[in-house]
Design an enzyme around this catalytic site. Structure first.
Site, short mmCIF file in Angstrom:
data_model
loop_
_atom_site.label_atom_id
_atom_site.label_comp_id
_atom_site.label_asym_id
_atom_site.label_seq_id
_atom_site.Cartn_x
_atom_site.Cartn_y
_atom_site.Cartn_z
N ASP A 224 -7.27 0.66 2.49
CA ASP A 224 -5.69 0.22 0.76
C ASP A 224 -6.90 0.82 -0.37
O ASP A 224 -7.40 1.18 -0.54
CB ASP A 224 -5.92 -1.18 0.92
CG ASP A 224 -5.40 -2.10 0.13
OD1 ASP A 224 -3.40 -1.48 0.02
OD2 ASP A 224 -5.78 -2.49 -1.29
N GLU A 281 -4.94 5.74 1.72
CA GLU A 281 -4.56 5.17 0.75
C GLU A 281 -4.64 5.85 -0.87
O GLU A 281 -5.67 4.79 -1.13
CB GLU A 281 -3.54 3.86 0.98
CG GLU A 281 -2.35 3.48 -0.34
CD GLU A 281 -2.07 2.14 -1.07
OE1 GLU A 281 -0.81 1.99 -1.09
OE2 GLU A 281 -3.16 1.35 -0.91
N HIS A 354 5.46 -0.52 3.24
CA HIS A 354 5.99 -2.73 2.48
C HIS A 354 5.62 -2.82 1.31
O HIS A 354 5.58 -3.71 0.55
CB HIS A 354 4.70 -3.69 3.59
CG HIS A 354 3.39 -3.00 3.27
ND1 HIS A 354 2.62 -1.66 2.95
CD2 HIS A 354 2.45 -3.57 2.31
CE1 HIS A 354 1.45 -2.16 2.95
NE2 HIS A 354 1.11 -3.34 1.92
N ASP A 355 5.59 -1.78 0.80
CA ASP A 355 5.07 -1.41 -1.05
C ASP A 355 6.77 -0.57 -0.95
O ASP A 355 6.87 -0.73 -2.93
CB ASP A 355 4.40 -0.97 -1.57
CG ASP A 355 2.78 -1.53 -1.37
OD1 ASP A 355 3.25 -2.68 -0.84
OD2 ASP A 355 1.82 -0.90 -1.50
O1 TEU Z 1 -1.23 -0.66 -2.89
C1 TEU Z 1 -1.40 -0.09 -3.64
C2 TEU Z 1 -0.92 -0.05 -4.89
O2 TEU Z 1 -0.86 1.38 -5.56
C3 TEU Z 1 0.66 -0.27 -4.56
O3 TEU Z 1 0.03 -1.35 -5.79
C4 TEU Z 1 1.74 0.29 -5.65
O4 TEU Z 1 0.94 0.88 -6.78
C5 TEU Z 1 2.65 -0.43 -5.67
O5 TEU Z 1 3.01 -1.36 -4.27
C6 TEU Z 1 3.91 -0.02 -5.96
O6 TEU Z 1 4.95 -0.64 -5.37
C7 TEU Z 1 -1.45 -1.08 -1.52
C8 TEU Z 1 -1.42 -1.83 -0.89
O7 TEU Z 1 -0.14 -1.75 -0.13
C9 TEU Z 1 -0.01 -3.05 -1.22
O8 TEU Z 1 0.32 -4.01 -0.65
C10 TEU Z 1 -1.26 -4.23 -2.24
O9 TEU Z 1 -0.86 -5.20 -2.99
C11 TEU Z 1 -2.57 -3.21 -2.56
O10 TEU Z 1 -2.95 -2.41 -2.35
C12 TEU Z 1 -3.41 -4.76 -3.25
O11 TEU Z 1 -4.38 -4.28 -2.48
#
Ligand code: TEU
Length: 585
Positions: A224, A281, A354-355
């Site tokens: 992450d 990521e 999931h984002d």
């Molecule tokens: O996501 C990283 C991230 O950059 C996201 O916050 C992104 O900007 C956003 O979701 C876009 O809509 C990771 C994980 O995948 C996410 O689920 C977490 O919330 C985040 O890190 C914090 O751990």
């Protein structure tokens, strides 16, 4: 080279030829040839009736995943967490979240995955912990706590936070702690304090934790926001931005000065000891920076998740807004990544996770041409060079969900953004449509297994709304229907598996300026495959004759329309969102 060496080379590596004629040898690897299936456990399958997915639920669906043609499962966080950000806020790295099951359930899941000759990778969230993690509980006790330096604490400035940095999830990235009269940094929610990677004890504790999971037999990590670990040592203010008191501190947090040293240490201390797969990521990373992380010889990680194509439909001048995207923009981004990493480092390929809102709603036509556009999108993406990542439900062509009220939303980023926009004076009726299109909750509605109540996800009350279209779109229907998105994905992954050129071959765009079609060639060892997909709702005639030699011996490997007549002269007739894959030599 003698025969034996040639054979060995063929087994272990492939020889690639760049367009400029240069040759390079790329090592073969199981994780390059694999397909990854991502599970968001909370929304996957509930066996206890509490409305929340669980580990036994995942076990019950392993055959479904295997049948699709996936080789690796990536589990979103399953560690103990108060769930401010659904598991991305970990309070104990060594325990399983109670709603999901126990460590015994986990070990059973891992064994069942391995029994099916699949692999399992875990989410590694080490930029931050939960504020309920024992380290933070100790850290906030006093300025002299032994754990104070596990996090990033600073005194305030001019009666406010130490600098103007904003959090990814709205508002200031600093939270004031009255008892010790200092602020702590949180790039995400205030319940996700950032760890201080400068502290060698933090690094050592994290590496111990990683070895503990790898000793259990897991096959790797999805890491992450891994490029955010090294913050600029001075934590400088960001330049002021109009209408935004808290700019995102990308320049001072992404790809920071010590990031390669931290990851180098992680490689020596952990990663090199196990035959695993790693995917980083990385928000805000350029292809050239990415190569440093994932370089074939000198990189620390195997592959990168970049976000560049995910920003194409976002309007950064208006918070939360979406903008019209152009096919040529999408091609320009993906082509750039293909070229920059070719022969140097490995890509990952994704449109969903999931984002992100569902790709068929975002880049396809979720209403009139749902199946056609979902399969065209998958074809043009997953036959590029890189490891395909499929997110649960994508293989069914699941769509964005019609959330009707803010009360139906669960995602902390969505809820915070809503509040922030209200505070900035935006009207509710302007905010909500943007939220509907952009919210991460679109991807988090329960997996649609069948047409029984709650889509067969739970017998209880689901933790988040079920997409009302589950009666038409569900796994049971899709598995039985030979023309479903699911059965198309199966064929797609099967041709990738059986044609090494689709994994390792050179990538060459065709008709890069067309707003109608996405097309390219993959070439290796005298073999060539041509991929084309229409992005139009009307039929098209496309002339590829100058770039592609579609001879009489061409073989149609795959198409999403029943029979696709075309002429030998290189003029291809495409129905709406039609896609085809030809072996042409
Ligand atoms: O996501 C990283 C991230 O950059 C996201 O916050 C992104 O900007 C956003 O979701 C876009 O809509 C990771 C994980 O995948 C996410 O689920 C977490 O919330 C985040 O890190 C914090 O751990």
């Amino acid at each position: 080279m003698d025969w034996f060496c040639l054979r060995l080379k063929d087994e272990l590596s492939v020889l690639l030829q760049h367009r400029n004629g240069e040759e390079c040898i790329v090592k073969r690897a199981w994780w390059k040839e694999s397909v990854v299936y991502q599970i968001y456990p909370r929304s996957f399958c509930d066996t206890t009736g509490d409305g929340i997915g669980d580990l036994p639920g995942i076990v019950s669906k392993l055959d479904y995943i295997k049948e699709l043609g996936a080789d690796v499962i990536w589990l979103c966080p399953i560690y103990q967490s108060p769930n401010d950000d659904n598991g991305y806020d970990i309070s104990d790295y060594f325990r399983i979240m109670e709603e999901f099951g126990t460590l015994v359930d986990f070990e059973h899941l891992l064994a069942e995955v391995h029994k099916r000759d699949m692999k399992l990778i875990m989410d590694l969230v080490v930029n931050h912990t939960s504020d309920e993690h024992a380290w933070f509980v100790e850290s906030k006790k006093s300025r002299s706590s032994a754990y104070r330096d596990y996090y990033i604490w600073r005194s305030g400035k001019n009666g406010g936070p130490p600098n103007n940095w904003g959090s990814f999830f709205s508002g200031s990235a600093w939270e004031y702690h009255a008892e010790t009269d200092q602020y702590y940094l949180h790039l995400f929610t205030k319940k996700q304090p950032d760890l201080n990677w400068e502290n060698p004890q933090v690094r050592s504790d994290i590496f111990t934790m990683m070895r503990w999971w790898l000793d259990k037999g897991i096959d790797g990590f999805r890491m992450d926001v891994i490029n955010l670990l090294s913050k600029h040592p001075d934590l400088p203010d960001m330049p002021a931005e109009d209408n935004n008191p808290h700019p995102l501190p990308i320049p001072y947090t992404a790809n920071g000065p010590k990031i390669h040293s931290y990851l180098g240490e992680m490689k020596t201390e952990v990663l090199d000891l196990f035959p695993i797969m790693t995917v980083g990521e990385m928000p805000a990373v350029t292809p050239e920076e990415a190569v440093q992380y994932v370089h074939e010889e000198s990189g620390t990680l195997n592959m990168v998740f970049h976000f560049e194509h995910m920003s194409l439909d976002m309007d950064f001048s208006r918070p939360g807004e979406v903008k019209k995207w152009k096919l040529t923009d999408l091609k320009a981004v993906l082509d750039k990544w293909q070229h920059s990493l070719h022969g140097r480092g490995w890509n990952s390929l994704y449109f969903n996770n999931h984002d992100q809102p569902r790709s068929v709603s975002r880049f396809g036509q979720a209403k009139q041409y749902r199946v056609e556009s979902a399969t065209a999108l998958a074809t043009i993406l997953f036959l590029q060079q890189g490891t395909p990542f499929v997110y649960q439900g994508e293989e069914l062509g699941m769509t964005n969900c019609a959330f009707e009220r803010i009360e139906e939303h669960r995602d902390v980023a969505t809820l915070n953004m809503y509040q922030q926009l209200l505070a900035l004076g935006y009207a509710e009726e302007d905010i909500f449509p943007a939220i509907q299109r952009r919210s991460r909750d679109n991807a988090r509605t329960p997996m649609q297994w069948d047409d029984s109540p709650n889509a067969g996800f739970t017998t209880g009350k689901p933790w988040i709304k079920v997409n009302p279209n589950y009666k038409e779109i569900n796994a049971k229907q899709a598995v039985e229907d030979p023309d479903s998105v699911y059965n198309y994905y199966k064929k797609l992954f099967s041709i990738r598996r059986h044609n090494r050129v689709l994994v390792y071959g050179d990538y060459q765009p065709v008709l890069p300026d067309s707003e109608d079609v996405y097309a390219y060639l993959r070439t290796m060892d005298g073999e060539q495959v041509f991929i084309i997909g229409s992005f139009r709702k009307r039929p098209l005639e496309v002339d590829v004759s100058t770039e592609v030699k579609l001879g009489a011996d061409r073989e149609l490997l795959l198409s999403n329309y029943p029979s696709s007549p075309d002429q030998d002269n290189g003029i291809i007739h495409l129905e709406p969102y039609e896609t085809r894959v030809y072996r042409i030599s």
